[in-house]
Write an enzyme that holds these catalytic residues in place. Structure first.
Site, short mmCIF file in Angstrom:
data_model
loop_
_atom_site.label_atom_id
_atom_site.label_comp_id
_atom_site.label_asym_id
_atom_site.label_seq_id
_atom_site.Cartn_x
_atom_site.Cartn_y
_atom_site.Cartn_z
N PRO A 52 0.82 -1.21 0.00
CA PRO A 52 0.00 0.00 0.00
C PRO A 52 0.85 1.26 0.00
O PRO A 52 1.73 1.41 0.83
CB PRO A 52 -0.77 -0.13 1.31
CG PRO A 52 0.14 -0.91 2.21
CD PRO A 52 0.87 -1.87 1.32
N ASP A 91 -2.14 2.75 2.76
CA ASP A 91 -1.47 2.84 4.05
C ASP A 91 -1.86 4.20 4.64
O ASP A 91 -1.48 5.23 4.10
CB ASP A 91 0.03 2.76 3.80
CG ASP A 91 0.81 2.45 5.05
OD1 ASP A 91 0.18 2.11 6.07
OD2 ASP A 91 2.05 2.52 5.00
N TRP A 525 4.50 0.80 9.95
CA TRP A 525 5.08 -0.30 9.17
C TRP A 525 4.54 -1.65 9.62
O TRP A 525 4.56 -2.62 8.89
CB TRP A 525 6.62 -0.30 9.28
CG TRP A 525 7.23 0.85 8.54
CD1 TRP A 525 7.64 2.04 9.07
CD2 TRP A 525 7.50 0.93 7.14
NE1 TRP A 525 8.15 2.84 8.07
CE2 TRP A 525 8.08 2.18 6.89
CE3 TRP A 525 7.32 0.04 6.08
CZ2 TRP A 525 8.47 2.59 5.62
CZ3 TRP A 525 7.72 0.45 4.81
CH2 TRP A 525 8.28 1.70 4.60
N GLN A 561 12.60 -0.97 0.18
CA GLN A 561 11.69 -1.74 1.02
C GLN A 561 12.35 -2.95 1.68
O GLN A 561 11.70 -3.64 2.46
CB GLN A 561 10.46 -2.18 0.23
CG GLN A 561 9.62 -1.02 -0.27
CD GLN A 561 9.01 -0.19 0.84
OE1 GLN A 561 8.83 -0.65 1.96
NE2 GLN A 561 8.71 1.06 0.56
N TRP A 565 8.90 -2.62 3.94
CA TRP A 565 7.80 -3.57 3.79
C TRP A 565 8.26 -5.02 3.60
O TRP A 565 7.66 -5.94 4.14
CB TRP A 565 6.93 -3.12 2.62
CG TRP A 565 5.59 -3.75 2.56
CD1 TRP A 565 4.64 -3.74 3.52
CD2 TRP A 565 5.05 -4.48 1.45
NE1 TRP A 565 3.52 -4.42 3.08
CE2 TRP A 565 3.75 -4.88 1.81
CE3 TRP A 565 5.54 -4.81 0.18
CZ2 TRP A 565 2.92 -5.60 0.96
CZ3 TRP A 565 4.71 -5.52 -0.67
CH2 TRP A 565 3.43 -5.91 -0.29
N LYS A 598 18.50 12.43 -7.54
CA LYS A 598 17.26 11.95 -6.96
C LYS A 598 16.19 13.03 -7.18
O LYS A 598 16.49 14.21 -7.11
CB LYS A 598 17.50 11.78 -5.45
CG LYS A 598 16.62 10.74 -4.82
CD LYS A 598 17.02 10.56 -3.35
CE LYS A 598 15.77 10.22 -2.56
NZ LYS A 598 16.04 10.08 -1.13
N LYS A 601 11.69 17.77 -4.20
CA LYS A 601 11.07 19.08 -4.28
C LYS A 601 12.13 20.17 -4.19
O LYS A 601 12.05 21.17 -4.88
CB LYS A 601 10.04 19.25 -3.15
CG LYS A 601 8.70 18.65 -3.54
CD LYS A 601 7.66 18.89 -2.46
CE LYS A 601 6.50 17.95 -2.65
NZ LYS A 601 5.93 17.45 -1.42
#
Ligand SMILES: [Zn+2]
Ligand SMILES: [Zn+2]
Length: 803
Positions: A52, A91, A525, A561, A565, A598, A601
């Site tokens: 999610p 999530d 998590w 992850q 996750w 990367k 913003k």
């Protein structure tokens, strides 16, 4: 001839984004996804779990990446005859959501939230989740990611929370969930502890002071004329210095420059002191120095019965001076040593990261900011031996980028270290793509496993379902029904979030006293790692659905992850079911901006995913993600890179389709039994059919091995051969309406369309509707309801290939 069914007209130019909007309407109106699910009902299940996304912000271009792969393989397996359930998920809890709302409200920390009201704050969090889910839904639909959004699981739903509680109760009953006072990473801005896997996601390179400080000895044979030399990169911890650790077996020596005498570990004399220092011949082991007293660097807080040399085996002579400053409130090892020696644990830093106001010199100052004043003070008092700038990687909050501190605090832990062997066993059974992750990045992570710091002293999260009475008896609750029974009242319709859940009190089953819930919520998590069962509300609901979909055959997310996750899924599965919840995991490399940096913003190089698709086509973006480079490596993405791969393959494919449509229509031709048999066709036709059937076999094998790059390369090469070799050489025959040439080209297009369908579902659907359906009476309504092609080995002739 007039009633011959014909291809639809196909324009020579294609506008991919416009075409995609038409296809989206077709899928929606004809309910193609629902039909594909219904059509495969009862077939063998190929289990996929949707990781999610955290609904705390707008989706970025990197969110497309994993979603491409999470779509390609389920589409492929569906065409191969499997049923692939695709339940979407969101999530909803945790720091990311809280921080987004704090920002929106202009809050600076927990006191603002408390003043605003927890119920109101959590209502804002819920609304924020809903808003961001809408944006993710739009992205998901636009890119053609087929996942059942109408039946999504939301980690904030009461049924989901109850399921999470059930698993926590199981772990609690197994004796693996308990509260402990340990030194753990702490974010002073967010006012909560973080887990090790969160810590791993937030390292940033910073420059800190590296200071060597004199600690004058006041007892032992060297008292009065010699100082211990101590090195630290966290001068702010010197305020709470409690002891100095020496390794019992290391030799320490006295060195002098003619004016002063300092003690350092023998192997470090040169590196710590530099030129102009000689040893005096005085030599002591760490064991001999035990309990020598020294004068501590600062007298700012009261620390009784301390300030002497202790022994610790973890001390090394790799860097520094071999004499390690101990500050038990801020280091796990220091805390351990303090316990052994009965030293006090004094913590002058408050949970918000500032020194307590009554502390002299740095009262009220943020811990990191205090370094400068403290170092200057040491210098003024002649205690600073050396001061350097030291660049190193220091943990920061993965959400708010505040420097973390290691902080002694009571927290709830899951004893994952007790199941480390089981986790390693489950990892052995898991297939990783790329393979190196298994014993590399992920295996290392498991080998260094530490207990999971589960609790968060926050607001918007799954409440920890533990109630405590005045006698400290703990009751862990596994469902709302169980809670209602213990509380002796009806809790139907209760929102199990704070603050409502905090108002529910129980009668302690052990002593009959009143029990209140502990204040913590849990690490979000843990929520997402519980999705294999909690998405079904198991075991309170849907027992069968859960049992038939555990474990997953396939999960896929970005490489970060491994500590997120991928870990929490495996850890919870192993703790609760003694079995990891997935068999195969695909880890994707990161997506970078076109400038190789990367996307962020701050750098202003974020690509809006919807704009990216509206400019180039979702298929173009999908083709780039799946086939334009290794999915395991970091890749740059931008309009330029995408346009290039599109020109090369998708437009070439389209041109061939348009060519075939034009000449077949002019010749009034459509495929029929009257076409010459393959064996009766020209060498060039037979060559193409041989190549085509080889392609089918190889693309199938590549996708079966999760290698979309290889599948893409094979398809691109074939499409190139088809256009630049076969069509170029068969142009005259097509103009003349030669059925052998047109039939051969039709077969090639029809087959390639099915092979491409999982990767570029839009353009292939258009071709299916224009070139396959009109001339194939029994063709499925959509290419996505068709089967994956099977190679016709009889048409593969190795003598023809390479010609
Ligand atoms: Zn933070
Ligand atoms: Zn009790």
């Amino acid at each position: 001839m007039t009633d011959t069914p014909l291809y639809n007209e196909v324009p020579a130019q294609v506008d991919l984004p416009a075409l995609e909007h038409e296809v989206l309407a077709l899928w929606r109106d004809s309910k193609i996804f629902a039909k594909s699910m219904a059509q495969t009902e009862g077939r063998p299940e190929w289990v996929f779990y949707e990781g999610p996304p955290t609904a705390n912000g707008m989706p970025g271009a990197h969110h497309i990446e994993a979603r491409v792969f999470k779509d390609v393989f389920p589409r492929y397996k569906t065409m191969k005859g499997f049923h692939v359930g695709r339940k979407a998920g969101w999530d909803c809890h945790g720091l990311p959501v809280e921080l987004a709302v704090e920002k929106e409200l202009g809050f600076r920390g927990k006191p603002d939230i408390e003043a605003y009201g927890v119920a109101e704050f959590n209502a804002k969090c819920r609304a924020s989740v809903q808003r961001h889910v809408d944006a993710f839904t739009k992205l998901t639909e636009r890119m053609g990611y087929w996942v059942d959004l109408s039946d999504a699981y939301w980690t904030m739903d009461p049924a989901y929370i109850e399921s999470v509680w059930w698993s926590l109760k199981k772990i609690f009953d197994d004796g693996r969930l308990s509260q402990d006072h340990r030194v753990a990473p702490w974010c002073p801005r967010c006012g909560t502890g973080l887990s090790d896997h969160e810590l791993a996601q937030g390292y940033e390179t910073v420059v800190d002071p590296s200071v060597y400080v004199r600690f004058p000895l006041t007892s032992g044979p060297l008292a009065g004329n010699t100082a211990l030399l101590v090195w630290t990169t966290t001068p702010w911890t010197l305020v709470s210095n409690t002891a100095v650790a020496a390794h019992p077996d290391v030799a320490y020596v006295v060195a002098t420059d003619g004016t002063e005498r300092l003690v350092v570990a023998e192997p470090l004399v040169a590196s710590a002191l530099g030129e102009g220092w000689t040893t005096t011949g005085e030599r002591f082991t760490g064991r001999e120095m035990l309990r020598w007293a020294y004068r501590r660097p600062f007298e700012l807080v009261d620390i009784p019965d301390a300030h002497f040399v202790v022994n610790a085996d973890y001390v090394t002579v790799e860097d520094g001076t071999g004499l390690v400053h101990q500050s038990p409130a801020f280091g796990a090892e220091d805390m351990q040593v303090a316990r052994e020696y009965g030293l006090p644990v004094v913590n002058p830093v408050r949970p918000d990261g500032t020194f307590a106001p009554e502390v002299g010199l740095v009262g009220g100052v943020f811990f990191k900011t205090a370094d400068e004043a403290l170092t200057a003070d040491l210098d003024a008092r002649g205690l600073l031996f050396r001061h350097l700038a030291y660049e190193h990687s220091y943990p920061h909050c993965w959400r708010c980028h505040t420097p973390l501190l290691y902080y002694a605090q009571p927290s709830w832990y899951i004893r994952t270290t007790q199941v480390k062997d089981e986790l390693l066993r489950e990892n052995e059974r898991t297939t990783w793509y790329p393979e190196t992750v298994k014993h590399g990045r992920y295996g290392d992570w498991l080998n260094n496993n530490i207990d999971w710091a589960l609790s968060r002293t926050r607001y918007w999260g799954t409440p920890l379902p533990i109630w405590r009475c005045g006698e400290e008896h703990l009751t862990c609750v596994g469902s709302l029904a169980e809670l209602a029974e213990l509380a002796g009242r009806d809790l139907t319709g209760l929102d199990p979030h704070r603050p409502y859940i905090d108002e529910v009190t129980l009668t302690c089953p052990q002593c009959g006293g009143e029990a209140h819930r502990v204040p913590e919520v849990i690490d979000a998590w843990y929520d997402s790692g519980s999705m294999p069962f909690a998405q079904w509300g198991y075991p309170h609901r849907n027992v069968e659905q859960f049992e038939s979909t555990y474990p997953a055959q396939f999960i896929c997310e970005a490489i970060d992850q491994t500590r997120g996750w991928f870990y929490t899924l495996m850890a919870i599965g192993t703790l609760v079911f003694d079995r990891s919840s997935y068999e195969t995991v695909v880890c994707l490399g990161h997506i970078l901006a076109e400038d190789g940096r990367k996307m962020s913003k701050h750098l202003g190089n974020i690509l809006d995913p919807i704009e990216l698709m509206e400019a180039n086509g979702a298929d173009a973006v999908r083709w780039f993600m799946a086939a334009g480079g290794s999915p395991w490596a970091a890749r740059r993405v931008g309009h330029g890179t995408i346009q290039e791969v599109v020109r090369k393959t998708l437009l070439t494919y389209w041109n061939t389709v348009s060519f075939q449509a034009l000449y077949a229509r002019l010749a009034n031709w459509s495929p029929s039994a009257a076409d010459p048999k393959p064996a009766d066709r020209t060498l060039l036709d037979r060559w193409l059919l041989s190549e085509l059937n080889t392609l089918v076999r190889e693309v199938d094998a590549a996708l079966d091995g999760f290698d979309t790059q290889r599948a893409g390369r094979l398809l691109a090469a074939f499409v190139d051969d088809l256009s630049n070799w076969y069509v170029r050489r068969s142009r005259r025959r097509c103009w003349q309406g030669d059925p052998a040439a047109l039939a051969t080209l039709h077969t090639a297009i029809e087959t390639v369309t099915r092979l491409l369908a999982p990767i570029v579902p839009f353009v292939t659907e258009r071709v299916w509707q224009d070139l396959v359906r009109p001339v194939t009476p029994d063709a499925p309504e959509s290419v996505h309801l068709a089967a994956f092609p099977e190679p016709d080995e009889a048409l593969v002739d190795p003598r023809l290939s390479g010609r």
